[in-house]
Design a protein around this motif. Structure first.
Motif, PDB file in Angstrom:
ATOM      1  N   LYS A 196      37.264  51.284  31.386  1.00  0.00           N
ATOM      2  CA  LYS A 196      38.926  51.063  31.017  1.00  0.00           C
ATOM      3  C   LYS A 196      39.296  49.763  31.284  1.00  0.00           C
ATOM      4  N   PRO A 197      40.492  49.418  30.918  1.00  0.00           N
ATOM      5  CA  PRO A 197      40.930  47.863  30.693  1.00  0.00           C
ATOM      6  C   PRO A 197      40.891  47.430  32.070  1.00  0.00           C
ATOM      7  N   SER A 198      40.220  46.236  32.504  1.00  0.00           N
ATOM      8  CA  SER A 198      39.974  45.706  33.925  1.00  0.00           C
ATOM      9  C   SER A 198      40.367  44.324  33.606  1.00  0.00           C
ATOM     10  N   THR A 199      40.593  43.722  35.071  1.00  0.00           N
ATOM     11  CA  THR A 199      40.805  42.453  34.883  1.00  0.00           C
ATOM     12  C   THR A 199      39.446  41.391  35.196  1.00  0.00           C
ATOM     13  N   ILE A 200      39.383  40.901  34.380  1.00  0.00           N
ATOM     14  CA  ILE A 200      38.209  39.885  34.234  1.00  0.00           C
ATOM     15  C   ILE A 200      38.592  38.439  34.376  1.00  0.00           C
ATOM     16  N   ILE A 201      38.084  37.761  35.504  1.00  0.00           N
ATOM     17  CA  ILE A 201      38.473  36.237  35.719  1.00  0.00           C
ATOM     18  C   ILE A 201      37.308  35.460  35.496  1.00  0.00           C
ATOM     19  N   TYR A 202      37.364  34.057  35.492  1.00  0.00           N
ATOM     20  CA  TYR A 202      36.145  33.077  35.561  1.00  0.00           C
ATOM     21  C   TYR A 202      36.075  32.129  36.695  1.00  0.00           C
ATOM     22  N   GLY A 203      34.850  32.030  37.103  1.00  0.00           N
ATOM     23  CA  GLY A 203      34.608  31.248  38.182  1.00  0.00           C
ATOM     24  C   GLY A 203      33.728  30.313  37.897  1.00  0.00           C
ATOM     25  N   GLY A 204      33.628  29.044  38.112  1.00  0.00           N
ATOM     26  CA  GLY A 204      32.449  28.133  38.244  1.00  0.00           C
ATOM     27  C   GLY A 204      32.928  26.486  37.981  1.00  0.00           C
ATOM     28  N   SER A 205      33.194  25.861  38.798  1.00  0.00           N
ATOM     29  CA  SER A 205      33.489  24.554  38.680  1.00  0.00           C
ATOM     30  C   SER A 205      34.963  24.527  37.738  1.00  0.00           C
ATOM     31  N   VAL A 206      35.809  25.539  38.383  1.00  0.00           N
ATOM     32  CA  VAL A 206      37.323  25.589  37.655  1.00  0.00           C
ATOM     33  C   VAL A 206      38.004  24.188  38.742  1.00  0.00           C
ATOM     34  N   LYS A 207      38.536  23.539  37.871  1.00  0.00           N
ATOM     35  CA  LYS A 207      39.261  22.071  38.330  1.00  0.00           C
ATOM     36  C   LYS A 207      40.697  21.942  37.758  1.00  0.00           C
ATOM     37  N   SER A 208      41.339  21.000  38.475  1.00  0.00           N
ATOM     38  CA  SER A 208      42.870  20.852  37.931  1.00  0.00           C
ATOM     39  C   SER A 208      42.648  20.353  36.609  1.00  0.00           C
ATOM     40  N   ASP A 209      41.546  19.839  36.160  1.00  0.00           N
ATOM     41  CA  ASP A 209      41.577  19.171  34.840  1.00  0.00           C
ATOM     42  C   ASP A 209      40.989  20.352  33.567  1.00  0.00           C
ATOM     43  N   ASN A 210      40.680  21.377  34.227  1.00  0.00           N
ATOM     44  CA  ASN A 210      40.145  22.230  33.135  1.00  0.00           C
ATOM     45  C   ASN A 210      40.869  23.653  33.146  1.00  0.00           C
TER      46      ASN A 210
END
Ligand code: PGA
Length: 255
Positions: A196-210
């Protein structure tokens, strides 16, 4: 749907530092800036009660970094999901790569934890992701498929009640973010595996500049932030990503 902006503090911030960080963050971010995003703070267990008090009348939610699959019992050093829920947590990270790789947590254990989280009404943030060696060996998809199928075994139809976080291990704490293309490719792969449609998020060196570039893509429905969530200014800037978004949505012609 609200974009998820989750800050995983890992084993950082004692009680005093936690209080300071939250108060500063709340002074930097306006309530109206939180309308279409869900901010989740995930401090060490020891700071949960303090944070629960501080965020009580705000739209900010709380999460825990782990839990045991049993609700109570002789499990010295473990923490029950029931207890963290009572403290005011609505979310819990399950299967973070540091637990998988440093503490030897298995897909089977993760499966039991996810089941308990579902049963007690905590929203699990299930982390999946390949190591650098697995990516180099062309195993990214098979690793993630295994993590998802074994992790969700028995309740495949309920994955939409969780948040799936794609966190390539080689990008965590390294300053090496996955390119937008790499992240989107895996997000689509994960989406294809889920019923079913699910929420998918990203993680790994997320910063204010990306953050702007990542959140500009519709496939990325939020972020799980480690290091950059420890500094109130940088986390506030991440929460406020839209303010600085001057580019139109990147249209993806590949599907
Ligand atoms: P990082 O950590 O942002 O420091 O790379 C992300 C995570 O471990 O969730």
């Amino acid at each position: 749907m609200k974009a998820i902006i989750a800050g995983n503090w890992k084993m950082n911030k004692d009680n005093g530092q936690s209080r300071e960080l939250v108060l500063k963050l709340m002074s930097l971010v306006g309530i109206d800036e939180l309308k279409n995003r869900q901010v989740i703070l995930i401090p060490p267990f020891t700071s949960l009660s303090i944070l629960a008090e501080l965020v009580m009348n705000s739209p900010i939610k709380l999460g825990a970094q782990n839990m045991h699959w049993e609700r109570s019992g002789a499990f010295t050093g473990e923490v029950s999901g029931v207890f963290i829920k009572q403290l005011g947590c609505e979310y819990v990270i399950i299967g973070h790569s540091e637990r998988r790789h440093l503490m030897g947590e298995t897909n089977k254990e993760i499966n039991r934890k996810l089941k308990t989280a579902l049963d007690i009404g905590l929203i699990a943030i299930l982390c999946v992701g390949e190591t650098g060696a697995e990516r180099d060996a062309g195993q990214t998809e098979s690793v993630i498929e295994k993590q998802l199928t074994q992790g969700l075994e028995g309740f495949e139809n309920e994955a939409h009640k969780m948040i799936i976080a794609y966190e390539p291990v080689w990008a965590i704490g390294t300053g090496k973010t996955a390119t937008l293309e790499q992240a989107v490719e895996v997000h689509k792969f994960i989406r294809g595996l889920l019923k079913k449609p699910s929420t998918i998020i990203y993680g790994g060196s997320v910063k204010s500049d990306n953050i702007d570039q990542l959140m500009a893509h519709e496939e990325i429905q939020g972020v799980l932030v480690g290091g950059a969530s420890l500094d109130p200014e940088s986390f506030a800037r991440i929460i406020q990503y839209q303010k600085f978004l001057d580019k139109p949505k990147i249209s993806d012609s590949s599907d």
